[in-house]
Design an enzyme around this catalytic site. Structure first.
Site, mmCIF file in Angstrom:
data_model
loop_
_atom_site.group_PDB
_atom_site.id
_atom_site.type_symbol
_atom_site.label_atom_id
_atom_site.label_comp_id
_atom_site.label_asym_id
_atom_site.label_seq_id
_atom_site.Cartn_x
_atom_site.Cartn_y
_atom_site.Cartn_z
ATOM 1 N N HIS A 14 0.877 -1.166 0.000
ATOM 2 C CA HIS A 14 0.000 0.000 0.000
ATOM 3 C C HIS A 14 0.918 1.219 0.000
ATOM 4 O O HIS A 14 1.398 1.641 1.047
ATOM 5 C CB HIS A 14 -0.912 0.002 1.226
ATOM 6 C CG HIS A 14 -1.678 -1.282 1.381
ATOM 7 N ND1 HIS A 14 -1.929 -1.869 2.599
ATOM 8 C CD2 HIS A 14 -2.217 -2.099 0.445
ATOM 9 C CE1 HIS A 14 -2.609 -2.990 2.403
ATOM 10 N NE2 HIS A 14 -2.787 -3.152 1.110
HETATM 11 C C1 LIG Z 1 -0.561 -8.384 -3.865
HETATM 12 C C2 LIG Z 1 -1.257 -7.099 -3.587
HETATM 13 C C3 LIG Z 1 -2.434 -7.101 -2.852
HETATM 14 C C4 LIG Z 1 -3.086 -5.898 -2.577
HETATM 15 N N1 LIG Z 1 -4.250 -5.941 -1.857
HETATM 16 C C5 LIG Z 1 -4.871 -4.783 -1.547
HETATM 17 C C6 LIG Z 1 -6.084 -4.798 -0.800
HETATM 18 O O1 LIG Z 1 -6.614 -5.840 -0.450
HETATM 19 N N2 LIG Z 1 -6.646 -3.615 -0.488
HETATM 20 C C7 LIG Z 1 -6.095 -2.426 -0.854
HETATM 21 O O2 LIG Z 1 -6.639 -1.388 -0.498
HETATM 22 N N3 LIG Z 1 -4.973 -2.394 -1.611
HETATM 23 C C8 LIG Z 1 -4.350 -3.534 -1.969
HETATM 24 N N4 LIG Z 1 -3.208 -3.499 -2.722
HETATM 25 C C9 LIG Z 1 -2.721 -2.193 -3.199
HETATM 26 C C10 LIG Z 1 -3.419 -1.760 -4.486
HETATM 27 O O3 LIG Z 1 -3.162 -2.685 -5.508
HETATM 28 C C11 LIG Z 1 -2.914 -0.375 -4.888
HETATM 29 O O4 LIG Z 1 -3.093 0.509 -3.811
HETATM 30 C C12 LIG Z 1 -3.672 0.206 -6.078
HETATM 31 O O5 LIG Z 1 -3.591 -0.644 -7.183
HETATM 32 C C13 LIG Z 1 -3.111 1.587 -6.429
HETATM 33 O O6 LIG Z 1 -3.810 2.103 -7.524
HETATM 34 P P1 LIG Z 1 -3.141 3.156 -8.493
HETATM 35 O O7 LIG Z 1 -4.116 3.387 -9.584
HETATM 36 O O8 LIG Z 1 -2.669 4.313 -7.703
HETATM 37 O O9 LIG Z 1 -1.810 2.463 -9.034
HETATM 38 P P2 LIG Z 1 -1.621 1.146 -9.919
HETATM 39 O O10 LIG Z 1 -2.771 0.234 -9.768
HETATM 40 O O11 LIG Z 1 -0.282 0.630 -9.601
HETATM 41 O O12 LIG Z 1 -1.662 1.696 -11.416
HETATM 42 C C14 LIG Z 1 -0.669 2.568 -11.902
HETATM 43 C C15 LIG Z 1 -0.658 2.471 -13.406
HETATM 44 O O13 LIG Z 1 0.263 3.426 -13.921
HETATM 45 C C16 LIG Z 1 1.058 2.822 -14.911
HETATM 46 N N5 LIG Z 1 2.341 3.531 -14.976
HETATM 47 C C17 LIG Z 1 3.339 3.517 -14.052
HETATM 48 N N6 LIG Z 1 4.359 4.270 -14.462
HETATM 49 C C18 LIG Z 1 4.012 4.786 -15.674
HETATM 50 C C19 LIG Z 1 4.666 5.628 -16.605
HETATM 51 N N7 LIG Z 1 5.872 6.126 -16.357
HETATM 52 N N8 LIG Z 1 4.029 5.914 -17.756
HETATM 53 C C20 LIG Z 1 2.785 5.420 -18.031
HETATM 54 N N9 LIG Z 1 2.129 4.631 -17.166
HETATM 55 C C21 LIG Z 1 2.724 4.306 -15.994
HETATM 56 C C22 LIG Z 1 1.194 1.390 -14.453
HETATM 57 O O14 LIG Z 1 1.556 0.550 -15.524
HETATM 58 C C23 LIG Z 1 -0.186 1.113 -13.898
HETATM 59 O O15 LIG Z 1 -1.070 0.662 -14.891
HETATM 60 C C24 LIG Z 1 -2.546 -4.674 -3.025
HETATM 61 C C25 LIG Z 1 -1.376 -4.670 -3.778
HETATM 62 C C26 LIG Z 1 -0.722 -5.869 -4.056
HETATM 63 C C27 LIG Z 1 0.528 -5.835 -4.848
#
Ligand SMILES: Cc1cc2nc3c(=O)[nH]c(=O)nc-3n(C[C@H](O)[C@H](O)[C@H](O)COP(=O)(O)OP(=O)(O)OC[C@H]3O[C@@H](n4cnc5c(N)ncnc54)[C@H](O)[C@@H]3O)c2cc1C
Ligand code: SF4
Lengths: 181, 544
Positions: free
Chosen positions: B478
């Site tokens: 997280h």
């Molecule tokens: C195994 C696991 C279990 C989890 N379980 C939970 C849970 O039960 N509950 C919970 O609240 N959270 C959980 N999490 C955390 C949750 O997955 C993240 O908090 C959430 O996905 C974050 O969302 P986001 O959109 O900020 O980032 P992300 O989902 O990481 O998405 C970011 C996106 O940006 C893209 N990106 C990155 N850099 C670039 C770049 N330079 N140029 C273009 N694109 C880029 C990536 O490819 C990705 O598609 C878990 C995480 C893991 C790994």
């Protein structure tokens, strides 16, 4: 409808996997191949295959899928130079004892190469893999015998065995009979 | 108008934060272009990758998602010297996340605990950490919208909801999922110690389809992929966004955020998978690359006007990196618990995260992990050298009678817990992120005097014959804090709408903005902040 554990080998499940396999892309295929480098070989003759299944059935008193066995023996033929002799030797030990089950003869297999190989065969069937390591060859996932030992209770991850919100049930005691497989 | 090179709003990243904002802007009539570093893959491919992975590595959540050379993400098989995340400090910040279209919710568990009002006021109530620049009441309506958007199920009984303090203005859109036998037993045991093990609010369809996705049918594979998309993941929204008119560029790694003479954002540049550079212009930009990639990108984008990096006049970009450090108690019991029936996480003890002790040490949240245990115990049983009936019985016993109880802790924002740019580079020649991390005394003390003692009591009440405790803190994945929110531009990166203090047309929503972690999984809060940002963006675009 609640699908019960005995459906584990059911057509529904197999057909879903069939569809997924059919839909798997080249990329997924290349991953599988790189994880299982030896699976590309298919150099084991029918006689050795037959002996391997005979040995497997002596080591494990459960129904064994010959298609999975073929993958295991393929790998074994690459790893063990004297595979045929080892198969014959262990089978001979079992036959000498008129063994009906593994407990009847396993202690008679001498420690060392033969015993290690016997353990490896058992491990391959139970884990579905050639080892615990990251680069292990995968012979099977859902048919790995480990899942059969718990198939009355535990989901094989990604193959649900109940239905929407249908997993509440009384806890199964350890004394409950072992599933038949 | 949207073209391949320009749009009203350019969103970098197609994770959950990016897609909820995109949808709201499309619905408001704006053109949206999304740039995604990683590939777009089918669910069938991910499921097959997972099934084809050896049993011994099935616990590695990234194994079904091999990273592409141009979009590296942490993989379980990396050697430290080749690793994508360069790490230092007394504790490890070895996060996992996925750079694929749809982002890291592909493999999240879907656990969705709201913050409490107290979690957002640590400084005023307990004299530690930071207060948030907004309060719980402000966030509450965004939580409701998040619960409806993602399809978060939860109990209707107020006594079983979280938080107990603070209002809840609307029910969950679906009822709580039922407990498995093991969870029911664990709940009784917790109760005997005076703790309430309550149903997790989770982004999983409970007993009914929702959002065009089917009901959860207990495949017990939520991590690393739900084979039927009963669990929300952002990939499930991508087709809908395209139907609404979004343009999606995949395999496109943004490496620079460009400012103009007014210090507004003018464009972003990305490399495609052939290392060709492209430039995209827009009126407004949203960075939704997650709490680790966002600060990295901002630091990489430094220019003459912004010598510390874009959005970094405060020097807070990349600082205050946070997570929920966790310790696992692997318990062997006499009676069977049978983990692995139903979804992988379905309940938790949250009340232990709250209390006046927070002036002294961190709180902790306890959960019973409901993963099927065959993958964890089979090799151990085989190594005992058993055969025949004895082997069958031992695998069955170890699967039924072992369980993981996890204590997840809060950490405080510490500017020394810092992401910087490593001098090591990736395949594209871009700097790898380097993170220095120390969970801090506040969290360590909790483990010593609070969380582990409680965990051991729980284990004892479970009838443990053996308890193994992880020797060091592990990551919860997280990712929080690196673009922290605040009212003052001098010590924070974004304002209450996750707008950069330095650049009026740049929004950096998500985990990076969080000013405290609390103990519960935080994506629900990241998404609530994203929806708040989307409201502000729609408002700002109206004025534009
Ligand atoms: C195994 C696991 C279990 C989890 N379980 C939970 C849970 O039960 N509950 C919970 O609240 N959270 C959980 N999490 C955390 C949750 O997955 C993240 O908090 C959430 O996905 C974050 O969302 P986001 O959109 O900020 O980032 P992300 O989902 O990481 O998405 C970011 C996106 O940006 C893209 N990106 C990155 N850099 C670039 C770049 N330079 N140029 C273009 N694109 C880029 C990536 O490819 C990705 O598609 C878990 C995480 C893991 C790994
Ligand atoms: S339990 Fe199964 S169906 Fe339900 S969310 Fe998890 S993986 Fe999907």
């Amino acid at each position: 409808m609640t699908r019960q554990p005995k459906d584990l080998n059911g057509t529904l499940m197999m057909s879903r996997r069939g569809i997924l396999l059919g839909g798997a892309t080249l990329f997924a295929g290349s991953i599988a191949a790189s994880l299982c480098p030896t699976l590309a070989l298919a150099a084991v003759d029918a006689g050795t295959q037959g002996q391997f299944m005979k040995l497997s059935n002596l080591l494990i008193q459960h129904q064994l899928n010959p298609a999975v066995g073929a993958r295991i023996v393929d790998m074994a033929s690459g790893e063990y130079k004297n595979l045929a002799q080892m198969l014959d030797a262990i089978i001979a030990i079992a036959e000498k004892k008129n063994a009906a089950q593994v407990e009847d003869f396993f202690a008679d297999i001498p420690d060392g190469e033969l015993k290690d190989f016997a353990h490896w065969v058992i491990s391959a069937w139970y884990s579905g893999c050639s080892s615990e390591k990251r680069n292990a060859a995968v012979f099977t996932y859902e048919e790995a015998l480990t899942f059969r030992t718990t198939s009355d209770v535990v989901t094989i991850p990604s193959y649900g065995l109940s239905g929407p919100n249908l997993w509440t049930r009384p806890n199964v005691p350890l004394s409950a009979p072992m599933p038949r497989f | 108008m949207v073209t391949k090179n320009s749009a009203d709003v350019v969103i970098v990243g197609t994770g959950v934060v990016g897609v909820v904002i995109a949808e709201q802007l499309l619905d408001a009539g704006h053109s949206v272009l999304m740039i995604e570093a990683g590939p777009r893959v089918t669910r069938a491919e991910v499921v097959e990758n997972w099934r084809n992975a050896p049993l011994g590595v099935k616990g590695d959540t990234s194994v079904a998602y091999p990273s592409r050379p141009w979009a590296p993400h942490p993989m379980g098989n990396e050697k430290p010297e080749d690793a994508y995340l360069q790490l230092s400090g007394p504790d490890s910040y070895a996060q996992t996340f996925i750079r694929y279209a749809g982002g890291s919710t592909w493999h999240w568990a879907g656990t969705s605990w709201r913050l409490t009002p107290e979690d957002m006021r640590l400084k005023s109530l307990y004299g530690v950490g930071r207060d948030w620049a907004i309060d719980y009441d402000t966030l509450e309506s965004y939580y409701v919208r998040t619960e409806n958007k993602l399809g978060i199920c939860g109990p209707s009984d107020r006594g079983l909801q979280w938080p107990q303090t603070g209002a809840r203005s609307a029910p969950y859109p679906m009822p709580a999922l039922p407990f498995s036998p093991g969870e029911t037993r664990f709940t009784e045991i917790a109760k005997s110690l005076g703790y309430n093990n309550i149903p997790v609010a989770q982004a999983r369809n409970s007993g009914m389809p929702y959002d065009g996705r089917p009901a959860c049918c207990g495949n017990n594979n939520c991590v690393p992929v739900c084979p039927v998309a009963a669990k929300y993941d952002a990939e499930t929204a991508l087709h809908r966004l395209e139907k609404k008119g979004a343009t999606l560029l995949v395999d496109s790694v943004v490496y620079k955020v460009e400012t103009n003479a007014q210090n507004k954002i003018e464009a972003v540049s990305y490399y495609d998978q052939h290392k060709e550079s492209h430039r995209i212009t827009g009126k407004l930009f949203v960075l939704a690359c997650n709490g680790l990639e966002n600060p990295k990108l901002l630091l990489m984008s430094k220019d003459d006007r912004n010598p510390n990096g874009v959005a970094n006049s405060s020097d807070q970009v990349g600082r205050n990196m946070m997570d929920h450090p966790q310790l696992t108690l692997t318990v062997t019991t006499k009676e069977p618990f049978w983990s692995g029936v139903g979804p992988v996480v379905n309940s938790g003890i949250m009340e232990t995260s709250q209390g006046s002790f927070r002036s002294e040490h961190a709180g902790a949240y306890f959960r019973y992990n409901n993963f099927a245990r065959n993958r964890f115990v089979t090799f151990a049983a085989l190594k005992k050298g058993l055969v025949g009936k004895a082997l069958d019985e031992e695998i069955r016993r170890m699967t039924a009678c072992t369980a993981d109880v996890v204590a997840a802790h809060e950490v405080l924002p510490d500017p020394n817990n810092r992401l910087t740019l490593s001098d090591k580079t990736d395949w594209l020649g871009l700097p790898k992120p380097h993170i220095h991390y120390d969970v801090g005394e506040y969290t360590r003390r909790s483990a010593e005097v609070y969380s582990l003692p409680i965990g051991k009591r729980i284990a004892e009440a479970m009838g443990a014959t053996d308890v193994k405790i992880s020797p060091k803190f592990n990551q919860s994945k997280h990712i929080m804090g690196g673009t922290i929110m605040g009212n003052e531009a001098s010590n924070s990166v974004v304002d209450v709408d996750c707008r950069s203090h330095d650049h009026e047309n740049l929004f950096i929503p998500g985990g990076g903005a969080m000013a405290s972690t609390a103990c519960g999984n935080s994506t629900i809060t990241m998404v609530a902040l994203a929806i708040k940002s989307a409201d502000a963006i729609v408002e700002q675009m109206r004025g534009a």
